[in-house]
Structures are given as structure tokens and as C-alpha cells.
Design a protein around this motif. Structure first.
Motif, PDB file in Angstrom:
ATOM      1  N   LEU A 267       0.816  -1.216   0.000  1.00  0.00           N
ATOM      2  CA  LEU A 267       0.000   0.000   0.000  1.00  0.00           C
ATOM      3  C   LEU A 267       0.850   1.267   0.000  1.00  0.00           C
ATOM      4  CD1 LEU A 267      -2.832  -1.040   2.495  1.00  0.00           C
ATOM      5  CD2 LEU A 267      -2.881  -1.032  -0.008  1.00  0.00           C
TER       6      LEU A 267
ATOM      7  N   GLU B 241       0.905   0.133   7.297  1.00  0.00           N
ATOM      8  CA  GLU B 241       0.105  -0.881   6.617  1.00  0.00           C
ATOM      9  C   GLU B 241      -0.153  -2.072   7.537  1.00  0.00           C
ATOM     10  OE1 GLU B 241       0.293  -3.872   2.730  1.00  0.00           O
ATOM     11  OE2 GLU B 241       1.658  -2.157   2.863  1.00  0.00           O
TER      12      GLU B 241
ATOM     13  N   ARG C  80      -3.906  -3.102   8.476  1.00  0.00           N
ATOM     14  CA  ARG C  80      -4.416  -4.429   8.114  1.00  0.00           C
ATOM     15  C   ARG C  80      -4.958  -5.162   9.351  1.00  0.00           C
ATOM     16  NH1 ARG C  80      -3.445  -6.721   3.225  1.00  0.00           N
ATOM     17  NH2 ARG C  80      -2.157  -5.553   1.740  1.00  0.00           N
TER      18      ARG C  80
END
Length: 332
Positions: free
Chosen positions: A2, A12, A16
Motif C-alpha cells: 500500500l 500498513e 491491516r
């Protein structure tokens, strides 16, 4: 993955985790990711600023992930817009660069003196080619003996197309025939003409090398003097000259027996079937593919496939060239 959306690898990881977890505190995130508490708090602050994380009012604070489509897609769109603007800016800069250099004769034409310098430039021209190399091969080499151009085979292997025109006297040179056979088998498109006006190599229609004075055994006895040409009207004229000679040249193929054959050589592979002759005669008469198919009781795709087969047989790039070669071979 990302990074394109503006997230660091640590951001990230945390985002997540929150995507698959309804909500979590900083301590819970630290425990599950192995990050330090202070580092997690810094990451959460950054994600909150970017609109990727939302915090509640309870104590201790718990965090939830914003929906990915709402949180990430706007970031990606802004980056895509910025990238497109950058591309446009680079294109403008390139045009300005080329416009300036067109007025600079030193950029358009670079003089190359000596056989070794010429060999190096020819190798570099082929090594840098991305799409196509055009070549006039005259008899009696100047700097690159027949069979020594290994750069061509490297370029062919990576998908660069070679179209090479040989003048007939070229085949009198020692080893020339075997080297042409090797080139054709490697993918080179070869044709022959009675005589060529000069030596020439063009890469991607952007760069060319050609002599400034005649060279070889029948030319100047001194060191060869050649020109490296870049984007210019002269380069366009030389490319057009190649295309004119190519159009009238005789395609060369390698037969099953390993010899070079032209359109006048009789081979079983060049004997037209009666169906092909009828398709060809109707094609030359100006009848459309659909009408030919209807008249002969064939599918339109079959008609087009037979025409492509005949074009490949003679090395024609267009249907007009096919008609010209067919007339020379007596197929009509």
C-alpha cells in the motif's frame, strides 16, 4: 503493497490488523504486532491524520479501521492524477529538449572516424534498439566483417525486428551466404536488390549510421568517416529511402535443404493450390473478402487465412505487395 496509497510498511501492518479486528487499543495492537507502545501510538496518530483510523471515546482509547474504499481510493486517485500530470510535464520537457537540439547541428550529426569507433557505435546502436533495426548491406565490408555482428542475434533474441536489404554483390563475399542463412533462421527478414546506394543502419527510426564518404575496397583508402544521425529531416529521408527499396526488393527465404531461395526459385512450398489461385485472382480484381467467401463457398476467416498464407509465402507486408509479387511469379 500500500505504499502507492501513502502508507509506510508499519502503518500498513497496523491498518491491516484493524481491518480484520472490530476495534483494538494501542496495547492490544502492540501485543499482536510486536511493536513498542510508543511506536504504535505514533502510527495510530499518523493513520488518524490520514483518515484511515477512527478512535472512540472510551478509556483506554480503542481504534477501528475506516472502510478501505473510503479511506484508500481517494489517496490512490490523487496519486494517479499527480502521476499523470508528471507524465505530461515530462512530455513537454522532452519536446522542448528535442526542439532545442534540432537547432544544434552537433546534436543532430556526430562524425565518427575510424573502423573501431564505427564498430563500437554499430554495436551500441543495436544494443539500444527496442523495436526495429533497418539495414542496407553492401558488398565488401568496411568495419564489420560478415558473420561478426553478434549484436544482431542478441537483439533478435530479445524481440527486436530486423529488416535487412542485401545487394546482390554482397553474396560474393566469403561466408556471406551462410551468415545470411543464420540470420534468417534467427528471425531476420531479408530481401535482395541489384544495387544499394549506400551503407545504412537505422534503429527505431530515431538513430542512424551512414557514411559521409565512400568506404570499403572501392571507396576511400583512408579511415572510414561516418555520421551518427539523430532525430532530423535527414534521418526521416534515409528511413523513407529504405522503405522505398524494401518495397521493390525480392524476399529471401531459407529452404528446407538449408539454401537461400528467392521468389523465382521453385519449391513445393511455393506451389499455389487451385483454391489460392482463385482467391488471389478475385482479390486482385478488387472483390471484398466477404464476396470472395460467398462466391467460393468458404468462410470469410478461411479467405483471410489463405491471403495471409500467400503474403507470408512471398514476404509481402500488404495486399498490394502480394499482388505485385504474384504477378512476377506468374500466379495470376
Amino acid at each position: 503493497m500500500l505504499e502507492a496509497a501513502g502508507l509506510t510498511s508499519v502503518e500498513e501492518t497496523v491498518y491491516r490488523l484493524l481491518v480484520i479486528t472490530p476495534k483494538a487499543s494501542a496495547d492490544e495492537i502492540a501485543a499482536q504486532t510486536g511493536l513498542g507502545r510508543e511506536q504504535v501510538e505514533g502510527v495510530l496518530a499518523a493513520l488518524t491524520t490520514k483518515g484511515l483510523v477512527i478512535s472512540g471515546d472510551e478509556s483506554p482509547l480503542h481504534f477501528t479501521a475506516a472502510p478501505p474504499d473510503v479511506a484508500l481510493l481517494p489517496h490512490l486517485q490523487r496519486r494517479a492524477d499527480a502521476l499523470e500530470q508528471s507524465r505530461a510535464a515530462v512530455a513537454d520537457l522532452l519536446e522542448s529538449y528535442r526542439s532545442t537540439r534540432r537547432q544544434d547541428a552537433g546534436h543532430v550529426i556526430e562524425v565518427i572516424t575510424g573502423a573501431e569507433a564505427l564498430r563500437q557505435h554499430l554495436r551500441r546502436l543495436q544494443d539500444n534498439a527496442r523495436h526495429e533495426v533497418l539495414w542496407f548491406c553492401k558488398a565488401q565490408y568496411v568495419a564489420m566483417p560478415s558473420g561478426s555482428n553478434r549484436a544482431e542475434f542478441d537483439a533478435l533474441a530479445r524481440g527486436v525486428r530486423y529488416r535487412v536489404l542485401y545487394e546482390r554483390a554482397f553474396f560474393d563475399d566469403d561466408g556471406a551466404v551462410d551468415n545470411v542463412i543464420a540470420g534468417v533462421r534467427a528471425g531476420e527478414l531479408a530481401r535482395s536488390v541489384p544495387h544499394l546506394p549506400l551503407r545504412l543502419a537505422v534503429a527505431d527510426r530515431e538513430t542512424a549510421i551512414c557514411p559521409l564518404v565512400p568506404g570499403g575496397p572501392y571507396g576511400s583508402p583512408g579511415e572510414p568517416t561516418t555520421a551518427l544521425l539523430r532525430d532530423s529531416s535527414l534521418l526521416e529521408a534515409l528511413t523513407a529511402l529504405f522503405e522505398r527499396y524494401w518495397e521493390d526488393a525480392v524476399p529471401l527465404h531459407v529452404s528446407a535443404s538449408g539454401t537461400i531461395v528467392g521468389p523465382d526459385d521453385t519449391e513445393d512450398t511455393e506451389v499455389l493450390r487451385e483454391t489460392d489461385r482463385r482467391v488471389l485472382s478475385l482479390l486482385v480484381a478488387g472483390i471484398a473478402d466477404k464476396a470472395i467467401a460467398s462466391q467460393m463457398g468458404l468462410s470469410r476467416r478461411t479467405v483471410q487465412r489463405r491471403i495471409q498464407h500467400m503474403m507470408a509465402l512471398v514476404g509481402a507486408g500488404t495486399r498490394m505487395q502480394l499482388a505485385w509479387h504474384a504477378a512476377r511469379r506468374g500466379w495470376l
